[in-house]
Design an enzyme around this catalytic site. Structure first.
Site, PDB file in Angstrom:
ATOM      1  N   SER A 155       0.840  -1.198   0.000  1.00  0.00           N
ATOM      2  CA  SER A 155       0.000   0.000   0.000  1.00  0.00           C
ATOM      3  C   SER A 155       0.883   1.259   0.000  1.00  0.00           C
ATOM      4  O   SER A 155       0.601   2.228  -0.703  1.00  0.00           O
ATOM      5  CB  SER A 155      -0.905  -0.015   1.234  1.00  0.00           C
ATOM      6  N   PHE A 160      -0.582   9.823  -7.651  1.00  0.00           N
ATOM      7  CA  PHE A 160      -0.466   8.385  -7.471  1.00  0.00           C
ATOM      8  C   PHE A 160      -1.026   7.653  -8.680  1.00  0.00           C
ATOM      9  O   PHE A 160      -1.094   6.483  -8.738  1.00  0.00           O
ATOM     10  CB  PHE A 160      -1.180   7.938  -6.193  1.00  0.00           C
ATOM     11  N   TRP A 190       2.312   1.571  -3.375  1.00  0.00           N
ATOM     12  CA  TRP A 190       1.262   2.007  -4.312  1.00  0.00           C
ATOM     13  C   TRP A 190       1.148   3.533  -4.301  1.00  0.00           C
ATOM     14  O   TRP A 190       0.955   4.164  -5.334  1.00  0.00           O
ATOM     15  CB  TRP A 190      -0.088   1.385  -3.913  1.00  0.00           C
ATOM     16  N   HIS A 191       1.298   4.115  -3.110  1.00  0.00           N
ATOM     17  CA  HIS A 191       1.125   5.563  -3.008  1.00  0.00           C
ATOM     18  C   HIS A 191       2.246   6.327  -3.686  1.00  0.00           C
ATOM     19  O   HIS A 191       2.031   7.429  -4.188  1.00  0.00           O
ATOM     20  CB  HIS A 191       1.006   5.986  -1.544  1.00  0.00           C
ATOM     21  N   GLY A 192       3.424   5.776  -3.697  1.00  0.00           N
ATOM     22  CA  GLY A 192       4.490   6.520  -4.357  1.00  0.00           C
ATOM     23  C   GLY A 192       5.804   5.796  -4.308  1.00  0.00           C
ATOM     24  O   GLY A 192       6.049   4.976  -3.418  1.00  0.00           O
TER      25      GLY A 192
END
Lengths: 373, 477
Positions: free
Chosen positions: B318, B477, B321-323
């Site tokens: 996660s 994102f 996924w955000h960056g």
């Protein structure tokens, strides 16, 4: 359908009625918002007329024109005390050469005040990059009555036309229509000030007598003086973009009147009878790139600029070689720390640099131009 | 194109002027064309990427369904998922990977000069990639029939309201909506319009106002404890209003054209535990990770250690996924550890569980809010040295003025954020913005209530809108 219409009409009619309500405006003492500025603008000046009135009141013999680089370096009263000359710092943060020209054209010259010298404080290629910060300063350009000028059209007409596609025109018209329907700037200023003031009141825990002091201190705590070394001061996106172009050689000086406002500034000074002095600032030496091919062409550019300016009877000084201006004085690439001792140290260096020229110009105001000492 | 622009208003009004006259297929075609215009407005070359992945995923799903053996079915699924992740990896993570490897090699003198790889990140790539992956897996599992119509699938993959920042939708929820002709009732259109206004208000009046404070605090290098944490709380207000505002605008736009998107938020700041927070915050992403990562890994069925491992994997992913940044990885791991430790904490100290009555609830809400905002520092601050500095700040080494400034920032952000806690619960309590036809909303009493809400939002927007606006945080994102 009737209900949908009612929702739509009410949603538009109520805010429209409120934003046109003069009784409420008076009762809440709504005022026109102040000119937007990244840092502190020249105190009290909101538009060209206000600027002219201010100059008539101050009647300076020396006017310094610039942006936040000038704001952080020079304090009006301190420099006046140091130099003994009556001066006025006409500076707006975030401005560049196009706005400096407008300041001369629509504030200084028509004010009727005849300064002996006008100094423009600039960085590297500011004087020949007219498009930089034009988009950011659209509101200010309007307030300085800029777009109607023929020379504005000559230099920036094509650039501005390229920005205004039919789509942009449509959205601009629509935006203006909304603004006319629901003029909200006064409400916006009022409401946001209320929020900020209430927050200040709450954080004072009942004792809000020192509100202005705390506001000033808060502004200082969050000011450029405390910026991280890695960040580049104010909102410099357009400057950064322009700087990127500077990494592509060759950099050439161009004095044609449709390429920049520089020739127009010079012509204006000649017509109005004041001496025009350009002062190049030193940028943070710790953040200046090493000498390479690009830098060498920039040196040639600056030599051409200096030669041209002096050939036009204007004056050019350059503090970039001054060893006493060190990286420790800076908060970022171009701004120095505004702590009084730092600023005073800078002002002393600045005055040492320009004193022979300024004193001579003050003495010989009106005489034929000479080469800068 | 961004929602809070006149460009979008003209674009959307033009779409509506034609949309309702068309049959289902025509509506899909129009929405698809509009979606590509919307996305291509940001950068035309994005269209190449999204159209290629769309055709590829559509073909793979059909291939899965027509596969004669389970192995072939699996192969198609693996190909579809892999291609999506490879695209995501190349655009989002390759630069980060190369940068770190070269930094490592340079540090041990194996590389003379660092290599910098700069690849432009297509907006919303993480969102539409995850949506496509979910579709491929659902078809593989037999939970979803492969979509026969390329137009329908492409509309699902590129639906403009949720393309760049979600919610991450499931094909099972969206595709059936594209099959019928959309003729939303006027009360639904009204509800969509006011929902859009509510989102616009959240973005322009709350998020952008808080952003001014946040940007100032995070730009200074020597923020004291109270100033920094005032800024962090302001960031909490900003990111919630920003993302929730985007979602409201997306849902409002979709509702007007007869498509219902899933909600993404459910009052996250009243959560009593981190796990509850993640059930209330960015719900569509949470469900995605639960459905496609956590449960396939075994979920919480394999005992404490396996559950902890699975949670750590989910939150590591996660974060990633955000960056593509170490701060996001740390942020993910921080939340993973928090979720792993929380059950132990409740055993040690029951007030973290359900004990304590109303005082216990208040304590848990405040504690959860505070601990989630420690994570916000990792999310907002990208410089690891600065993160360390922020998290080790001494609250006692400050002046009274620092506290007053910090509290001033905090109160200002909270004042801007008040409508989130005042208006939104009212909207929900009175069901002022129903998703479907609601007889109540056809009465004049409630029509006027809705009109008053719309007028309040528009006037609030005029009076409180921030002088500066920027992209939505989740666009990156």
């Amino acid at each position: 359908m009737m209900q949908l219409l009612c929702v739509g009409v009410a949603a538009l009619a109520i805010p429209t009625a409120l934003s046109h309500n003069e009784w409420l405006e008076k009762r809440l003492r709504l005022r026109e918002p102040k000119l937007k500025s990244v840092m502190r603008a020249s105190a009290g000046i909101q538009d060209a007329a206000g600027g002219r009135a201010r100059l008539r009141q101050e009647r300076p013999e020396w006017i310094l024109v610039g942006n936040s680089m000038l704001n952080c370096r020079v304090d009006n009263a301190e420099l006046e005390a140091l130099t003994g000359h009556q001066l006025y710092k006409l500076s707006f943060s975030g401005t560049k050469s196009a706005m400096w020209y407008l300041m001369l054209k629509t504030i200084v010259v028509p004010s009727g005040v005849k300064p002996k010298v006008v100094t423009i404080m600039f960085r590297d290629r500011d004087l020949t990059r007219p498009t930089v910060r034009v988009i950011d300063n659209a509101e200010m350009i309007g307030r300085l009555d800029g777009r109607a000028l023929p020379e504005w059209q000559q230099v920036l007409g094509a650039y501005e036309a390229s920005l205004t596609s039919p789509w942009t025109k449509l959205t601009t018209r629509l935006g203006n229509g909304f603004d006319t329907l629901m003029p909200s700037t006064k409400w916006n200023e009022w409401a946001r000030n209320k929020v900020q003031k209430t927050a200040f009141n709450l954080s004072a825990f009942g004792d809000n007598s020192d509100y202005p002091v705390r506001r000033e201190q808060r502004n200082d705590l969050l000011s450029m003086n405390h910026l991280r070394k890695s960040s580049d001061g104010a909102d410099n996106a357009e400057d950064d973009e322009a700087d990127k172009k500077d990494t592509e050689p060759p950099i050439r000086f161009d004095s044609s009147p449709d390429q920049s406002f520089l020739p127009h500034m010079v012509k204006l000074a000649q017509q109005a009878g004041f001496k025009l002095h350009f002062h190049r600032i030193k940028t943070n030496p710790d953040m200046t790139p090493p000498m390479d091919e690009v830098q060498r062409t920039r040196v040639a550019y600056l030599a051409d600029l200096k030669a041209w300016v002096e050939a036009q009877g204007c004056y050019f000084t350059d503090e970039s070689g001054e060893p006493e201006i060190t990286g420790r004085m800076f908060v970022d690439t171009i701004h120095i720390h505004t702590a009084p001792e730092n600023r005073q140290a800078y002002q002393k260096i600045f005055w040492r640099q320009v004193q022979p020229l300024i004193d001579e110009l003050m003495r010989n105001a009106g005489a034929a131009p000479k080469t800068a000492p | 194109m961004i929602f809070q622009s006149l460009d979008y208003l003209i674009f959307f009004a033009s779409l509506l002027s034609v949309y309702f006259w068309l049959p289902a297929r025509g509506q899909n075609l129009l929405v698809l064309a509009a979606s590509y215009l919307f996305y291509g407005w940001i950068h035309p070359w994005y269209l190449i990427l999204i159209s290629i992945t769309t055709i590829f995923d559509w073909g793979c799903a059909l291939g899965m369904e027509s596969a004669t053996t389970p192995a072939r079915r699996k192969l198609f699924c693996i190909i579809s998922v892999s291609v999506n992740f490879i695209i995501l990896g190349v655009f989002k993570y390759l630069g980060f990977f190369v940068e770190n490897v070269t930094a490592l090699l340079t540090a041990v003198h194996l590389m003379p000069s660092p290599v910098l790889l700069q690849i432009a990140l297509p907006a919303g790539i993480s969102f539409f990639t995850f949506q496509s992956v979910a579709y491929a897996i659902d078809v593989y599992r037999g939970q979803q029939r492969a979509c026969r119509s390329l137009i329908e699938y492409a509309t699902f993959a590129a639906f403009f309201p949720q393309l760049v920042a979600g919610p991450i939708e499931r094909a099972g929820h969206m595709l059936p909506q594209y099959r019928a002709t959309r003729r939303p009732s006027l009360t639904t259109v009204r509800s969509g319009l006011v929902l859009f206004l509510w989102g616009l208000f959240q973005k322009l009046a709350i998020a952008d106002s808080a952003a001014i404070l946040v940007n100032k605090v995070f730009a200074v290098g020597d923020a004291s404890f109270p100033v920094l944490w005032g800024g962090v709380i302001a960031f909490g207000v900003q990111i919630y209003a920003d993302f929730s505002g985007y979602t409201a605008m997306a849902r409002g736009s979709a509702r007007i054209i007869g498509i219902e998107l899933c909600p993404n938020f459910n009052h996250p700041y009243i959560s009593q535990s981190p796990s509850e927070f993640w059930r209330r915050w960015h719900m569509s992403l949470g469900k995605w990770f639960k459905e496609y990562v956590f449960i396939p890994l075994g979920g919480s069925r394999g005992g404490a250690w396996l559950t902890a491992r699975n949670l750590m994997i989910v939150f590591f992913l996660s974060g990633l996924w955000h960056g593509a940044g170490w701060n996001f990885i740390l942020w993910g791991l921080f939340h993973g550890v928090l979720l792993c430790l929380w059950p132990h904490l409740t055993r040690l100290c029951p007030v973290f569980g359900t004990a304590g009555g109303k005082a216990g609830i208040v304590f848990r809400v405040v504690f959860t809010f505070a601990i989630m905002h420690v994570g916000r520092v990792l999310f907002r601050e990208q410089d690891l040295a600065m993160i360390w500095r922020h998290l080790t700040l001494n609250p006692f080494a400050t002046t009274l003025m620092d506290w007053r400034v910090g509290m001033g920032i905090l109160f200002e952000a909270v004042l801007y954020g008040l409508p989130l806690t005042l208006i939104y619960p009212l909207i929900e309590h009175y069901r002022l913005l129903p998703a479907a036809d609601d007889a109540k909303m056809q009465t004049w009493k409630w029509t006027w209530a809705q009109a008053a809400l719309a007028a309040l939002l528009i006037f609030g927007l005029l009076a409180l809108r921030s002088p500066e606006t920027g992209d939505f945080i989740y666009f990156q994102f």
